[in-house]
Write a protein that holds these residues in place. Structure first.
Motif, PDB file in Angstrom:
ATOM      1  N   ASP A  56       0.930  -1.165   0.017  1.00  0.00           N
ATOM      2  CA  ASP A  56      -0.377  -0.070  -0.001  1.00  0.00           C
ATOM      3  C   ASP A  56       1.123   1.358   0.035  1.00  0.00           C
ATOM      4  O   ASP A  56       1.570   1.973   0.633  1.00  0.00           O
ATOM      5  CB  ASP A  56      -1.186   0.422   1.704  1.00  0.00           C
ATOM      6  CG  ASP A  56      -1.453  -1.282   1.040  1.00  0.00           C
ATOM      7  OD1 ASP A  56      -1.872  -2.169   0.441  1.00  0.00           O
ATOM      8  OD2 ASP A  56      -2.158  -1.729   1.955  1.00  0.00           O
ATOM      9  N   ASN A  95       0.391  -1.253  -5.486  1.00  0.00           N
ATOM     10  CA  ASN A  95      -1.350  -0.692  -4.743  1.00  0.00           C
ATOM     11  C   ASN A  95      -1.087   0.506  -4.585  1.00  0.00           C
ATOM     12  O   ASN A  95      -0.892   0.632  -3.567  1.00  0.00           O
ATOM     13  CB  ASN A  95      -1.120  -1.164  -3.854  1.00  0.00           C
ATOM     14  CG  ASN A  95      -3.069  -1.224  -3.360  1.00  0.00           C
ATOM     15  OD1 ASN A  95      -3.579  -1.144  -3.983  1.00  0.00           O
ATOM     16  ND2 ASN A  95      -3.045  -1.410  -2.207  1.00  0.00           N
ATOM     17  N   GLU A  97      -3.029   3.183  -3.308  1.00  0.00           N
ATOM     18  CA  GLU A  97      -3.950   2.732  -1.943  1.00  0.00           C
ATOM     19  C   GLU A  97      -5.405   3.951  -2.010  1.00  0.00           C
ATOM     20  O   GLU A  97      -5.865   4.840  -1.887  1.00  0.00           O
ATOM     21  CB  GLU A  97      -3.478   2.532  -0.487  1.00  0.00           C
ATOM     22  CG  GLU A  97      -4.462   2.906   0.521  1.00  0.00           C
ATOM     23  CD  GLU A  97      -5.101   1.401   0.820  1.00  0.00           C
ATOM     24  OE1 GLU A  97      -5.997   1.315   1.379  1.00  0.00           O
ATOM     25  OE2 GLU A  97      -4.477   0.852   0.422  1.00  0.00           O
ATOM     26  N   ASN A 135      -9.655   0.213  -4.393  1.00  0.00           N
ATOM     27  CA  ASN A 135      -9.463  -0.077  -3.445  1.00  0.00           C
ATOM     28  C   ASN A 135     -10.827   0.555  -2.310  1.00  0.00           C
ATOM     29  O   ASN A 135     -10.919   1.201  -3.182  1.00  0.00           O
ATOM     30  CB  ASN A 135      -7.811   0.329  -2.342  1.00  0.00           C
ATOM     31  CG  ASN A 135      -7.823   1.683  -3.039  1.00  0.00           C
ATOM     32  OD1 ASN A 135      -8.391   2.736  -1.629  1.00  0.00           O
ATOM     33  ND2 ASN A 135      -6.826   2.109  -3.709  1.00  0.00           N
ATOM     34  N   ASN A 136     -10.772   0.473  -1.127  1.00  0.00           N
ATOM     35  CA  ASN A 136     -12.405   0.670   0.317  1.00  0.00           C
ATOM     36  C   ASN A 136     -11.733   2.757  -0.040  1.00  0.00           C
ATOM     37  O   ASN A 136     -12.510   3.377   0.311  1.00  0.00           O
ATOM     38  CB  ASN A 136     -11.482   0.215   1.371  1.00  0.00           C
ATOM     39  CG  ASN A 136     -10.315   0.836   2.245  1.00  0.00           C
ATOM     40  OD1 ASN A 136      -9.687   0.675   1.486  1.00  0.00           O
ATOM     41  ND2 ASN A 136     -10.923   1.340   3.091  1.00  0.00           N
ATOM     42  N   SER A 187      -8.293  -5.853 -10.987  1.00  0.00           N
ATOM     43  CA  SER A 187      -8.240  -5.460  -9.742  1.00  0.00           C
ATOM     44  C   SER A 187      -9.095  -5.162  -8.902  1.00  0.00           C
ATOM     45  O   SER A 187     -10.268  -4.825 -10.230  1.00  0.00           O
ATOM     46  CB  SER A 187      -7.144  -4.483  -8.895  1.00  0.00           C
ATOM     47  OG  SER A 187      -7.463  -3.302  -8.173  1.00  0.00           O
ATOM     48  N   THR A 189     -11.974  -4.415  -5.169  1.00  0.00           N
ATOM     49  CA  THR A 189     -11.780  -4.290  -3.481  1.00  0.00           C
ATOM     50  C   THR A 189     -13.314  -4.631  -3.545  1.00  0.00           C
ATOM     51  O   THR A 189     -14.118  -4.893  -3.732  1.00  0.00           O
ATOM     52  CB  THR A 189     -11.923  -2.288  -3.811  1.00  0.00           C
ATOM     53  OG1 THR A 189     -11.788  -2.464  -2.230  1.00  0.00           O
ATOM     54  CG2 THR A 189     -12.899  -1.653  -4.199  1.00  0.00           C
ATOM     55  N   THR A 192     -15.731   0.586  -0.761  1.00  0.00           N
ATOM     56  CA  THR A 192     -15.801   1.552  -0.434  1.00  0.00           C
ATOM     57  C   THR A 192     -16.088   2.517   0.235  1.00  0.00           C
ATOM     58  O   THR A 192     -16.493   4.054  -0.145  1.00  0.00           O
ATOM     59  CB  THR A 192     -16.066   2.575  -1.652  1.00  0.00           C
ATOM     60  OG1 THR A 192     -17.277   2.410  -2.424  1.00  0.00           O
ATOM     61  CG2 THR A 192     -16.146   1.871  -3.346  1.00  0.00           C
ATOM     62  N   HIS A 232      -8.286  -6.025  -2.759  1.00  0.00           N
ATOM     63  CA  HIS A 232      -8.370  -5.891  -2.118  1.00  0.00           C
ATOM     64  C   HIS A 232      -9.002  -6.040  -1.154  1.00  0.00           C
ATOM     65  O   HIS A 232     -10.580  -6.304  -0.724  1.00  0.00           O
ATOM     66  CB  HIS A 232      -8.515  -4.032  -2.462  1.00  0.00           C
ATOM     67  CG  HIS A 232      -7.260  -2.751  -1.211  1.00  0.00           C
ATOM     68  ND1 HIS A 232      -7.058  -2.750  -1.234  1.00  0.00           N
ATOM     69  CD2 HIS A 232      -8.320  -2.234  -0.037  1.00  0.00           C
ATOM     70  CE1 HIS A 232      -6.830  -1.486  -0.500  1.00  0.00           C
ATOM     71  NE2 HIS A 232      -7.914  -1.608   0.186  1.00  0.00           N
ATOM     72  N   HIS A 264      -4.438  -3.910   1.888  1.00  0.00           N
ATOM     73  CA  HIS A 264      -5.767  -3.911   2.386  1.00  0.00           C
ATOM     74  C   HIS A 264      -5.389  -4.022   3.921  1.00  0.00           C
ATOM     75  O   HIS A 264      -5.636  -2.842   4.722  1.00  0.00           O
ATOM     76  CB  HIS A 264      -7.042  -3.808   2.199  1.00  0.00           C
ATOM     77  CG  HIS A 264      -8.251  -3.656   3.526  1.00  0.00           C
ATOM     78  ND1 HIS A 264      -8.157  -2.135   3.156  1.00  0.00           N
ATOM     79  CD2 HIS A 264      -8.918  -4.271   4.275  1.00  0.00           C
ATOM     80  CE1 HIS A 264      -9.444  -2.363   4.432  1.00  0.00           C
ATOM     81  NE2 HIS A 264     -10.026  -3.059   4.468  1.00  0.00           N
TER      82      HIS A 264
END
Length: 378
Positions: A56, A95, A97, A135-136, A187, A189, A192, A232, A264
């Motif tokens: 990350d 990644n 992030e 990712n989130n 990719s 996740t 979010t 993620h 993550h």
């Protein structure tokens, strides 16, 4: 009597001629077969590339304040010690992030991140070729930050995957061809942070959906030699993968994916080799931890560089892809009072940088290799 002898002579002559003709055909057939076998042996080929992956890039305000210069931001010195390891492989993936939406819309830190464009420049300079951006935190600052970030990734010729500009962009499979091998990058996740994806704009972020993932991997397997999937997922700060992570990794293995790279949890989780339902092997690292961040808990300052070899053996009938010689270079995010940030390979730690550094280094080696004894370290 003479006629009888004559007829017998003719019969023996014809029989001998037939036998000679059959032996000739037999010899010719086997000569042809031998040539065919030789040709088949000659067209068996091996191709090999190497891939490195980092965890990350979580750009807190402490990190970007430290990178600030009179003319903008410079993150390159923070990565100078790890740059040789990222440059020495054929391909490298990170990644990212936080969205690099740029200072023009206002920089921000946890819990709603937006980072300088120059983070991307530093990754490019360090040898990174691909960034995972699902990712989130993808939707933290809305569509504007995503579009700004992607515009910059395009400007510096960086491949991105997991978030896109449009439906058309999202439908374009990310395939990078190097040394005769085609590598697809996907990719996804888990979510979010409760921010809903704008209606009609699913392309802004790839959410984990096993049905979609299977379809995407099937498409990738048709078009590419190797499929690398960034995931993620998992629980933050847990040093071992949970059942959900294991189940999703198995879904990818069963679908034919070759490599799973996890993110993550912000701490390191081990790696292992899974067997897919078709007998294929899939390499999985469940979490590569933080590579660059301002989190100060000890295990959240530890990350690393994964390096693997990808070999493709092509024969007359099929192709076999295998992951070989995994190597891991543990890293530590060093800083002093949130200044002078630097990602340091743990085997290069200087005295005073980290208390009990050697002992911790050995602990991390054992932790990451517990399910993969063949894992190598510098």
């Amino acid at each position: 009597m003479k006629n009888i002898c004559y007829m017998m002579f003719i019969f023996l002559f014809v029989l001998t001629a037939c036998n000679n003709e059959e032996e000739t055909r037999f010899a010719q057939h086997h000569a042809s077969s031998d040539v065919s076998i030789s040709e088949k042996e000659q067209i068996i080929t091996k191709q090999r590339i190497t891939l490195s992956a980092i965890g990350d890039m979580l750009i807190h305000d402490g990190v970007y304040h430290d990178a600030q210069t009179a003319n903008g931001y410079d993150f390159k010195p923070m990565l100078e010690l790890v740059k040789p390891y990222l440059e020495e492989t054929t391909l490298s993936i990170a990644n990212q992030e936080t969205m690099i939406g740029g200072a023009e819309i206002g920089l921000s830190s946890y819990p709603s991140f937006n980072s300088p464009y120059e983070v991307g420049d530093a990754l490019k300079d360090a040898g990174v070729d691909i960034v995972s951006i699902a990712n989130n935190h993808t939707l933290d600052r809305g569509e504007k930050a995503i579009q700004n970030a992607i515009a910059h990734w395009n400007a510096i010729d960086m491949v991105y995957t997991g978030a896109y500009q449009s439906d058309q962009d999202s439908e374009q499979l990310r395939i990078v061809e190097k040394e005769g091998m085609r590598v697809a990058f996907l990719s996804y996740t888990y979510g979010t942070n409760g921010i809903p994806v704008p209606a009609g704009k699913d392309y802004l972020v790839n959410l984990i959906d096993p049905v979609k993932m299977k379809a995407d991997i099937a498409e990738a397997e048709e078009q590419a030699d190797v499929t690398v999937v960034s995931m993620h997922f998992g629980a933050e700060y847990q040093r071992l993968p949970n059942e959900s992570q294991k189940e999703l990794a198995q879904v990818i293995a069963d679908a034919g994916g070759d490599v799973v790279i996890g993110h993550h949890p912000h701490v390191l989780q081990p790696m292992e080799m899974l067997k897919g339902k078709n007998g294929n092997e899939t390499f999985v690292v469940y979490s590569l931890g933080n590579f660059l961040s301002s989190q100060n808990e000890l295990y959240r300052r530890l990350g690393g560089i994964l390096q693997i070899e990808i070999e493709k053996v092509s024969g007359p009938v099929d192709e076999v892809v295998s992951i070989k010689n995994p190597k891991f270079i543990p890293t530590f995010v060093y800083y002093e009072r949130h200044r002078n940030y630097k990602v340091v390979p743990m085997h290069q730690l200087e005295p005073g940088m980290l208390a009990n550094g050697e002992k911790l280094h050995e602990e991390i080696k054992q932790h990451m290799s517990q399910w993969m004894p063949e894992l190598k370290f510098p």
